[in-house]
Design an enzyme around this catalytic site. Sequence first.
Site, PDB file in Angstrom:
ATOM      1  N   HIS A 134     -39.921 -98.656  51.144  1.00 29.95           N
ATOM      2  CA  HIS A 134     -38.779 -99.080  50.338  1.00 29.95           C
ATOM      3  C   HIS A 134     -39.293 -99.731  49.048  1.00 29.95           C
ATOM      4  O   HIS A 134     -40.253-100.507  49.075  1.00 29.95           O
ATOM      5  CB  HIS A 134     -37.963-100.143  51.064  1.00 29.95           C
ATOM      6  CG  HIS A 134     -37.094 -99.621  52.168  1.00 29.95           C
ATOM      7  ND1 HIS A 134     -37.037 -98.305  52.546  1.00 29.95           N
ATOM      8  CD2 HIS A 134     -36.196-100.268  52.971  1.00 29.95           C
ATOM      9  CE1 HIS A 134     -36.169 -98.163  53.546  1.00 29.95           C
ATOM     10  NE2 HIS A 134     -35.647 -99.333  53.823  1.00 29.95           N
ATOM     11  N   CYS A 184     -34.883-104.536  56.850  1.00 26.48           N
ATOM     12  CA  CYS A 184     -36.082-104.200  56.079  1.00 26.48           C
ATOM     13  C   CYS A 184     -36.005-104.664  54.628  1.00 26.48           C
ATOM     14  O   CYS A 184     -37.008-105.111  54.064  1.00 26.48           O
ATOM     15  CB  CYS A 184     -36.333-102.700  56.153  1.00 26.48           C
ATOM     16  SG  CYS A 184     -34.853-101.689  55.963  1.00 26.48           S
TER      17      CYS A 184
END
Lengths: 349, 349
Positions: free
Chosen positions: A256, A142
């Site tokens: 994130h 990710c």
Amino acid sequence: MTQHQSNLDAQSPSRPLNVAIVGATGAVGIELMGCLERRGFPVASLRLLASPRSAGKTLPFRGQDLVVEPLGPNSFDGIDVALFSAGATISRQYAPVAVAAGCVVVDNSSAFRMDEDVPLVVPEVNGALLADQPKVVANPNCVAAIAVMALQPLHAHNKVTRVIGATYQSASGAGAQAMAELEASTAAYLKGEAYAPQVLPHPYAFNLFSHNAGVDAETGYNGEELKAMAEIRKIMSAPDMRLSFTCVRVPVLRAHSMSLVVEFENPVTPGEAEAWLADAPGVRLVNDHAANHYPMPNEASGGDDVLVGRIRADLSDPTGRTLSLFLSGDQLLKGAALNAVQIAEALPR
Amino acid sequence: MTQHQSNLDAQSPSRPLNVAIVGATGAVGIELMGCLERRGFPVASLRLLASPRSAGKTLPFRGQDLVVEPLGPNSFDGIDVALFSAGATISRQYAPVAVAAGCVVVDNSSAFRMDEDVPLVVPEVNGALLADQPKVVANPNCVAAIAVMALQPLHAHNKVTRVIGATYQSASGAGAQAMAELEASTAAYLKGEAYAPQVLPHPYAFNLFSHNAGVDAETGYNGEELKAMAEIRKIMSAPDMRLSFTCVRVPVLRAHSMSLVVEFENPVTPGEAEAWLADAPGVRLVNDHAANHYPMPNEASGGDDVLVGRIRADLSDPTGRTLSLFLSGDQLLKGAALNAVQIAEALPR
């Protein structure tokens, strides 16, 4: 190339596809179903696969309740595309089974990402690799997926030579149970009750900690950092790019964020970078100095775009070759499920 | 030197001191009282000063309830040391009043920090400046105070030439009301209720955002970053040190963390840095690779030490002159109240 012709290219290019999701009940699995449905992916049939523990559960897809089946040796018969998100061990065991059944595998685990003959793809960056009709395509970590969305549009104009990253990673990267632990431990904290961490190694309520991946004794970097660095180089075909990441888990649920200090081969201005990023697909500039409005997890969550802002000339580089920026991207979407479905969409048919 | 002799040096060096706290009811004010009591500071009398709104409240000190008085022109009569923590406007207005009354001022605001004739002090780093008997001593910004605790012991052995910092700053830096907002908005989130931010500009529950200080239109850096950078240079007497900070507010209650990438003049190893930091007062190494145990806000909170770990050779610098590290320190203690009381302890008497 295996000896099998894939189910995908054996058929008419326009026919809907038989799709399987391995790890359907996980946080990414749920998002995979959502992406297929929301994006109108041409699904002829959807097979949901998971561990025997989860088999028998039902999950909604296009108004129907689908029953989760236990993953097994015959799970991929008749399937065109299998989206794996059940960890590297399952991928190593079952991706060959799926390929042998004629299936194209898009694998969200780390199992094959650094294999030389497996493309590691973010479609906006290196989707052209899919023209080679790979049987297995790896979906990146990710952090790597989100970072390259901002780095590649810059690199295309002015070679990126060095990146120093510090991440602010959400609970979702550790799965649905970690998200639940963040909520439960925070609720307990607010009530003054004790909470013993069960999923993550450290208390998470109003706390942060170095990423929970194992630490490499030789370098002191953790597995998340090493993965992100290696994968960014591979996705961007930039083996010489000098990278250093510090990966930190913060008490945020699902997007994130990261601070990136980016050094270029030639002098660069924030205005140039803004223009390059404004043209980049999948990127949204959130860079309002006057309003102090920059990328935030709550605005990235649930969205497809990687938010990019705080674009400024880095004051520690008097040569004018370094910019600082700040990103937020949904870990479960561009950082996982969305990118996997985008890969499946871009597969040659 | 003002025309007044300070009350402090006019008296016997061993006598207890008359102390005032300006902003006694704030988050830092409460911690100042705690530090004075816990450290056995020689308090003859303690005068608690605040806005008229808070006057009349009582706060406990050494088993007594002290009544908060409204700040006014005669508040510093007979006071030896005044600890200011009520914002820069109050400091600019009342520090001269306190000095005129013969008081030594330790000021926690930004009002005088960059004044050439006001020392900006972290006692472990440049406490020697206090020998000059300044009438006003500035207490640094919390990011600067915490960062120099790790940077100075390194700089003393191998000149630090560049620092790239990314911070993970807690609610406490924005005051007690921001801490309350973090708790209240998180509680609302967990109940599925709406919450309109009142103290901070963005939603804070399970979210993070670029530091809420105003952004400089020319550079794109915010006020917190510019303060931290200027103050680190001043405290360390390192005007040429190249610095770039990215300051981010994370949903943590009271300790600040930061990732620092530190470039040195000469090659350096993590082992050397560990040895230098192990000897540094006020620093505690938390650097256990095998246990993935590094500095965390929950372990820094309530403690005097700045925790330092994740010490590793930075992989983006092939010349071996760069280290990465991660710090956590209590924003209200070393980042504010503790450092102010340490300054007061170190004043010549």
